[in-house]
Scaffold this active site. Structure first.
Site, PDB file in Angstrom:
ATOM      1  N   LYS A 135     -54.330 -57.029 -45.685  1.00 29.58           N
ATOM      2  CA  LYS A 135     -53.716 -57.881 -46.701  1.00 29.58           C
ATOM      3  C   LYS A 135     -53.359 -57.080 -47.948  1.00 29.58           C
ATOM      4  O   LYS A 135     -52.246 -57.147 -48.465  1.00 29.58           O
ATOM      5  CB  LYS A 135     -54.667 -59.019 -47.047  1.00 29.58           C
ATOM      6  N   ARG A 189     -59.532 -63.203 -51.859  1.00 29.18           N
ATOM      7  CA  ARG A 189     -59.327 -63.311 -50.416  1.00 29.18           C
ATOM      8  C   ARG A 189     -59.845 -62.062 -49.697  1.00 29.18           C
ATOM      9  O   ARG A 189     -59.760 -60.949 -50.225  1.00 29.18           O
ATOM     10  CB  ARG A 189     -57.834 -63.475 -50.080  1.00 29.18           C
ATOM     11  N   GLY A 218     -58.825 -66.391 -40.571  1.00 30.75           N
ATOM     12  CA  GLY A 218     -59.789 -67.466 -40.773  1.00 30.75           C
ATOM     13  C   GLY A 218     -61.231 -67.098 -40.552  1.00 30.75           C
ATOM     14  O   GLY A 218     -62.114 -67.940 -40.676  1.00 30.75           O
ATOM     15  N   MET A 272     -63.112 -64.805 -42.233  1.00 34.74           N
ATOM     16  CA  MET A 272     -63.879 -64.494 -43.444  1.00 34.74           C
ATOM     17  C   MET A 272     -63.419 -65.420 -44.566  1.00 34.74           C
ATOM     18  O   MET A 272     -62.643 -66.339 -44.349  1.00 34.74           O
ATOM     19  CB  MET A 272     -63.739 -63.015 -43.790  1.00 34.74           C
ATOM     20  N   ARG A 298     -47.876 -59.710 -42.558  1.00 33.60           N
ATOM     21  CA  ARG A 298     -48.551 -58.846 -41.591  1.00 33.60           C
ATOM     22  C   ARG A 298     -47.749 -58.887 -40.306  1.00 33.60           C
ATOM     23  O   ARG A 298     -46.951 -59.815 -40.086  1.00 33.60           O
ATOM     24  CB  ARG A 298     -49.991 -59.308 -41.343  1.00 33.60           C
ATOM     25  N   HIS A 314     -54.973 -73.003 -37.777  1.00 34.65           N
ATOM     26  CA  HIS A 314     -56.053 -72.124 -37.315  1.00 34.65           C
ATOM     27  C   HIS A 314     -56.106 -72.084 -35.795  1.00 34.65           C
ATOM     28  O   HIS A 314     -56.203 -71.024 -35.173  1.00 34.65           O
ATOM     29  CB  HIS A 314     -57.386 -72.613 -37.885  1.00 34.65           C
ATOM     30  N   ARG A 350     -63.350 -44.764   3.027  1.00 34.03           N
ATOM     31  CA  ARG A 350     -64.755 -44.466   2.754  1.00 34.03           C
ATOM     32  C   ARG A 350     -65.587 -44.784   3.981  1.00 34.03           C
ATOM     33  O   ARG A 350     -65.511 -45.901   4.527  1.00 34.03           O
ATOM     34  CB  ARG A 350     -65.251 -45.291   1.558  1.00 34.03           C
ATOM     35  N   SER A 389     -63.608 -38.887  -5.953  1.00 33.49           N
ATOM     36  CA  SER A 389     -63.234 -40.212  -6.447  1.00 33.49           C
ATOM     37  C   SER A 389     -64.461 -40.801  -7.128  1.00 33.49           C
ATOM     38  O   SER A 389     -65.524 -40.922  -6.503  1.00 33.49           O
ATOM     39  CB  SER A 389     -62.775 -41.122  -5.307  1.00 33.49           C
ATOM     40  N   THR A 436     -67.214 -45.740 -10.215  1.00 30.09           N
ATOM     41  CA  THR A 436     -67.812 -46.023 -11.522  1.00 30.09           C
ATOM     42  C   THR A 436     -68.664 -47.284 -11.540  1.00 30.09           C
ATOM     43  O   THR A 436     -69.445 -47.477 -12.466  1.00 30.09           O
ATOM     44  CB  THR A 436     -66.723 -46.126 -12.606  1.00 30.09           C
ATOM     45  N   ASN A 437     -68.552 -48.149 -10.521  1.00 29.42           N
ATOM     46  CA  ASN A 437     -69.460 -49.299 -10.472  1.00 29.42           C
ATOM     47  C   ASN A 437     -70.899 -48.816 -10.290  1.00 29.42           C
ATOM     48  O   ASN A 437     -71.803 -49.150 -11.062  1.00 29.42           O
ATOM     49  CB  ASN A 437     -69.076 -50.245  -9.324  1.00 29.42           C
ATOM     50  N   ASP A 438     -71.127 -48.002  -9.241  1.00 31.18           N
ATOM     51  CA  ASP A 438     -72.472 -47.485  -9.002  1.00 31.18           C
ATOM     52  C   ASP A 438     -72.878 -46.452 -10.047  1.00 31.18           C
ATOM     53  O   ASP A 438     -74.044 -46.369 -10.430  1.00 31.18           O
ATOM     54  CB  ASP A 438     -72.568 -46.867  -7.598  1.00 31.18           C
ATOM     55  N   CYS A 441     -62.108 -45.063  -8.298  1.00 32.15           N
ATOM     56  CA  CYS A 441     -61.862 -46.243  -7.469  1.00 32.15           C
ATOM     57  C   CYS A 441     -62.766 -47.417  -7.839  1.00 32.15           C
ATOM     58  O   CYS A 441     -62.752 -48.445  -7.179  1.00 32.15           O
ATOM     59  CB  CYS A 441     -62.016 -45.917  -5.986  1.00 32.15           C
ATOM     60  N   TYR A 452     -55.380 -39.888 -10.525  1.00 32.27           N
ATOM     61  CA  TYR A 452     -54.992 -41.260 -10.185  1.00 32.27           C
ATOM     62  C   TYR A 452     -56.113 -42.232 -10.523  1.00 32.27           C
ATOM     63  O   TYR A 452     -57.274 -41.852 -10.691  1.00 32.27           O
ATOM     64  CB  TYR A 452     -54.626 -41.385  -8.699  1.00 32.27           C
TER      65      TYR A 452
END
Length: 901
Positions: free
Chosen positions: A22, A91, A100, A102, A335, A451, A630, A782, A785-787, A850, A870
């Site tokens: 602002k 403000r 809205g 703050m 803005r 709002h 796999r 590969s 990333t889950n495990d 993956c 990839y």
């Protein structure tokens, strides 16, 4: 010495980190020569000092006083003087827009004496007391902590007593009485009087804005929008201008383009004889901005010209707040406006065509989350029921849920897994938790700049507001529409694109954008929806810019074919365990129950042609593109009946005196023998291949024979074999020897040369930390990333997400679930180590990911940055990954250019 206060003349739009959005934009408008009420800004640094120490910086009050004296001198008026006093607004203004969330306090400087001076004449008396009651109400709730509902209840009682439809129908005497009622409330609830000293009002208002940075609704919003907690807010202190001086005054909010659709033009809301808070609060139903052209043509023309200047200057959709005081236009804020997904793509394309932004900038104006929202289904109106309410289409989309009438109930039902629609007369910032929990928001009041509308658009929530033909009764927990009473819990369907509400659950159909991708993403014809053409254009830009390939996680020929239509450049994860389910489970059981090598070999031989058939179909669907298969990963007990179920079945047979099924007893013995306390860290992945004779050989032979079959049919199959859950290079080395032996056998048997690269999943911390050694035997990595996330954090996704993730998000331990967006400091660090050390050992090492992070927008940027080749994700997330991969590449180029300059 640190400077904590800046005059508007000292700032600009590039100082948003210090002055907040602002303050920086007000300074920019002032520099442009636009009519901005004079003022100054307290920096975010001052807020951070306050948040860290509990006290404002020592010199802050002196700096504010010095800037105030300059302001007073220029205005020829002083704060708090009896005759025609100077009044101020205070403000909040964070670096990132938090509409809205703050606090704001208007009319600072009024007291029992200056209110008389503000009036000055009988025709201004009502205006003066209206301003005073606003100050007491805002200050009492915001600064002194009195429940705002108490003030609203007092105002409602007065309106009811006078049968007034809204506040404008209350006269001066009513407002004087209301001020006294409010003061009594403050004294009763806090034990102290409303402060009459203007300097004290200003000091406490500034600290209240600082404090609101850590208010509940602000914290919830920051978590939802991934805004850091340590930024703090600036405070803008500005000369008041008044829209509540009568019919020739008013306040409004304007957009330079429609924030819902992106269409060019002038959009917004206007309220005559009102202050700005009345517009966004939805307390009174607004007029369309075009009505201002009739009410005050000169002000409308000035506003239109100003809007055009701002859009050309900012080169984007601008969200503008303004006030007209006795025919004089004042700009209170601008803005870059929040917009819907549809509008984001539309505006980016339009601004490119207009020459305001480059194609590269256009791609930066959209993102994967917006694209995902465009792929959401919409209502099948041909099968829809009667419309029970019409309102303003504030945020598009289709949502179905149970009607609820307060935020707490929305949160409670959503936590039970139920879909809800939050129905309110109008929303307030305190409703934010319920808006986050709900599928949609429906209000009976407010316009496109209320709002509810602004926050819903920012969150991508469906919203219909200003539905005047419904009567919301929060006490009776129902609403009435078209003579129909809809109690809490009844399912309604909210169409945020059309602005209508229907009773019951309306069926959904795919969006045009989803159909575009599912048809192969071909160039749309002239009859295609504009959004489809805009998406196509930006997807082409992303594809031409990106370095990362995008593959799919797919286990069936059907999924593979769909992924290819969606733009997949191969399959990064084909899970073979899904091929062992259904009616094939008995063959797996036979393999597990086999008493000798011959029995096991027979079971595997029966599975071989089925696996070969599966692989053939997938390789054909992805012909000429890589398919990473796999080998079997999960523990074998997952293919057997439940242990408890078997025990109960055998116990029942015994109790009834029946002979048990011999196979049940055999299965129970096997399940008991194979039972593990933590099977996901037990006998699975590569470990299965090393201890179950013939399992790896069967799967590799099925892959090899499928490759041969596709080659003989004229295809170009490109199978890759991935070994899961490797912890040590020795494991991979042993399995790789067997893989190569089987490939050689099939090649000799068929006369077809087989080149199937062998690689591994990096899904355990030890594998990441020893990647240099593992790369000697792996032709590709590969990241699973889950495990990797589970084993790095030390928790099971299936258990912990429901158990404590919500608490961790509330407490700020997580900014986002580490299963949704990659944990850069922990899991990401392991990925960086593995990439660096793996490539040092094997420079040509192909590396991808993956896990589900492969389709997460923020994670895609991380993977681009660390040098992966990839990402792979579920078919429906492929377009999102393609778009974000292009955006990541352009962001990297821009960062390099900044460093070079």
């Amino acid at each position: 010495m640190t400077k904590y206060v800046y005059d508007f003349a000292e700032g600009g739009r590039d100082m948003a980190d210090l002055l907040g959005g602002k303050g920086a934009n007000l300074a920019e408008m002032a520099r442009m020569g636009l009519p901005v009420p004079p003022g100054f800004t307290v920096t975010t640094e001052a807020c951070r000092v306050f948040l860290a120490t509990g006290e404002a910086p020592a010199q802050l009050n002196q700096e504010i006083a010095a800037h105030l004296a300059t302001l007073e001198q220029a205005a020829g008026r002083r704060l708090g003087q009896v005759d025609h006093p100077l009044l101020l607004s205070v403000r909040s203004g964070a670096r990132f827009s938090m509409p809205g969330m703050m606090e704001t306090i208007l009319d600072i400087g009024l007291n029992d004496y200056s209110v008389l001076g503000l009036a000055g004449s009988p025709e201004r008396e009502r205006f003066a007391w209206d301003s005073y009651r606003r100050l007491v109400q805002m200050f009492g709730s915001t600064v002194m902590g009195v429940d705002s509902a108490l003030f609203e209840a007092a105002l409602a009682r007065l309106r009811k007593e006078h049968r007034a439809a809204d506040d404008t129908q209350l006269d001066t005497a009513d407002l004087i009485r209301l001020v006294e009622t409010y003061k009594d409330l403050i004294q009763e609830r806090t034990g102290e009087a409303f402060p009459e000293q203007p300097a004290e009002q200003l000091r406490r208002a500034v600290l209240a804005v600082f404090t609101s940075w850590n208010g509940e609704r602000a914290r919830i919003y920051r978590r939802r929008e991934h805004i850091p907690d340590d930024l703090g807010t600036a405070v803008t202190i500005q000369t008041m201008v008044f829209g509540n001086l009568g019919a020739d005054s008013g306040s409004g909010v304007a957009f330079t383009r429609d924030p819902a659709t992106g269409r060019p033009g002038i959009y917004g809301d206007y309220l005559p004889n009102a202050q700005g808070e009345d517009v966004v609060a939805g307390i009174r139903n607004t007029l369309p901005l075009q009505e201002l052209a009739r009410l005050d043509p000169a002000s409308f023309a000035r506003l239109r010209d100003t809007m055009q200047k701002l859009e050309a200057h900012y080169r984007d959709l601008c969200d503008i707040e303004f006030t007209i005081e006795r025919g004089t236009l004042w700009m209170l804020q601008t803005r870059v406006g929040k917009r819907t997904a549809q509008a984001a793509f539309s505006i980016a394309s339009q601004l490119t065509d207009e020459g305001l932004i480059s194609a590269r900038e256009a791609l930066d104006r959209v993102d994967g989350r917006a694209l995902a929202r465009l792929m959401f289904p919409r209502f099948d109106t041909s099968a829809a029921g009667d419309v029970i309410a019409h309102g303003i289409a504030a945020s598009p989309g289709a949502a179905v849920g149970e009607a609820v009438f307060d935020s707490a109930e929305a949160v409670r039902r959503a936590a039970e897994g139920r879909q809800v629609v939050l129905v309110r007369q109008e929303t307030a910032p305190d409703d934010l938790p319920g808006m986050v929990a709900a599928q949609a928001v429906l209000t009976s009041r407010g316009g496109k700049t209320s709002h509810a509308a602004v926050v819903a658009r920012g969150m991508g929530k469906v919203c219909v507001c200003g539905a005047e033909d419904i009567v919301v009764d929060p006490r009776q927990r129902c609403f009435v529409a078209e003579g129909v009473t809809v109690p809490e819990g009844v399912v309604i369907s909210v169409d945020g694109s059309e602005g209508v509400v229907r009773l019951g659950a309306v069926p959904l159909i795919d969006s045009e954008v989803m159909r575009y991708f599912d048809s192969g993403g071909e160039l749309p014809d002239e009859n295609a929806a504009p959004t489809v053409r805009e998406v196509h254009r930006l997807m082409e830009q992303a594809d031409s810019a990106r370095r990362l390939e995008v593959r799919a996680n797919a286990d069936t020929p059907e999924d593979a074919a769909r992924a290819r239509r969606f733009g997949a450049q191969g399959i990064g994860l084909c899970r073979t365990e899904h091929m062992f389910l259904g009616d094939r489970r008995t063959l797996v059981e036979a393999m597990i129950l086999a008493h000798d090598d011959a029995g096991r070999a027979a079971a595997l031989a029966a599975l071989l042609p089925l696996q070969r058939q599966d692989f053939t179909g997938i390789l054909q669907a992805m012909d000429s593109l890589p398919v990473t298969i796999r080998l079997l990963d999960p523990p074998l007990h997952e293919f057997l009946p439940d242990r408890t179920e078997l025990s109960v079945r055998l116990a029942r047979d015994e109790a009834l005196g029946r002979a048990p099924e011999p196979r049940d007893a055999e299965l129970l013995a096997a399940v008991t023998r194979m039972h593990e306390e933590n099977p996901m860290l037990g006998l699975r992945g590569v470990r299965l291949g090393l201890v179950v004779p013939g399992l790896v050989a069967m799967q590799v032979r099925a892959i090899a024979e499928a490759v041969v079959a596709c080659r003989r049919a004229g295809g170009d199959p490109r199978a890759e074999i991935m070994v899961p859950l490797v912890d040590a290079v020795e494991e991979l080395h042993l399995v790789k020897e067997e893989v190569e032996r089987v490939l050689s056998e099939v090649s000799q048997e068929t006369g077809v040369t087989l080149d199937c690269p062998v690689g591994t999943m990096i899904e355990l911390p030890r594998a990441a930390l020893t990647a240099g050694k593992i790369a000697r035997d792996a032709q590709f990595f590969s990241f699973g990333t889950n495990d990797l996330t589970q084993t790095t954090w030390g928790f099971s996704r299936d258990d912990v997400e429901a158990a404590f993730f919500s608490a961790y998000l509330d407490k700020g331990i997580f900014e986002a679930s580490p299963f949704e967006t990659i944990d850069r400091e922990g899991v990401g660090r392991l990925v960086e180590i593995a990439v660096r050390e793996g490539r040092a050992a094997r420079p040509d090492l192909k590396i991808g990911v993956c896990g589900e992070h492969g389709g997460d927008p923020e994670s895609v940027h991380f993977f681009h940055g660390v040098g992966l080749d990839y990402v792979s994700c579920s078919p429906f997330r492929i377009p999102v990954a393609r778009l974000e991969a292009g955006r990541a590449a352009l962001a990297s180029v821009a960062a390099d250019e900044r460093r070079a300059s």
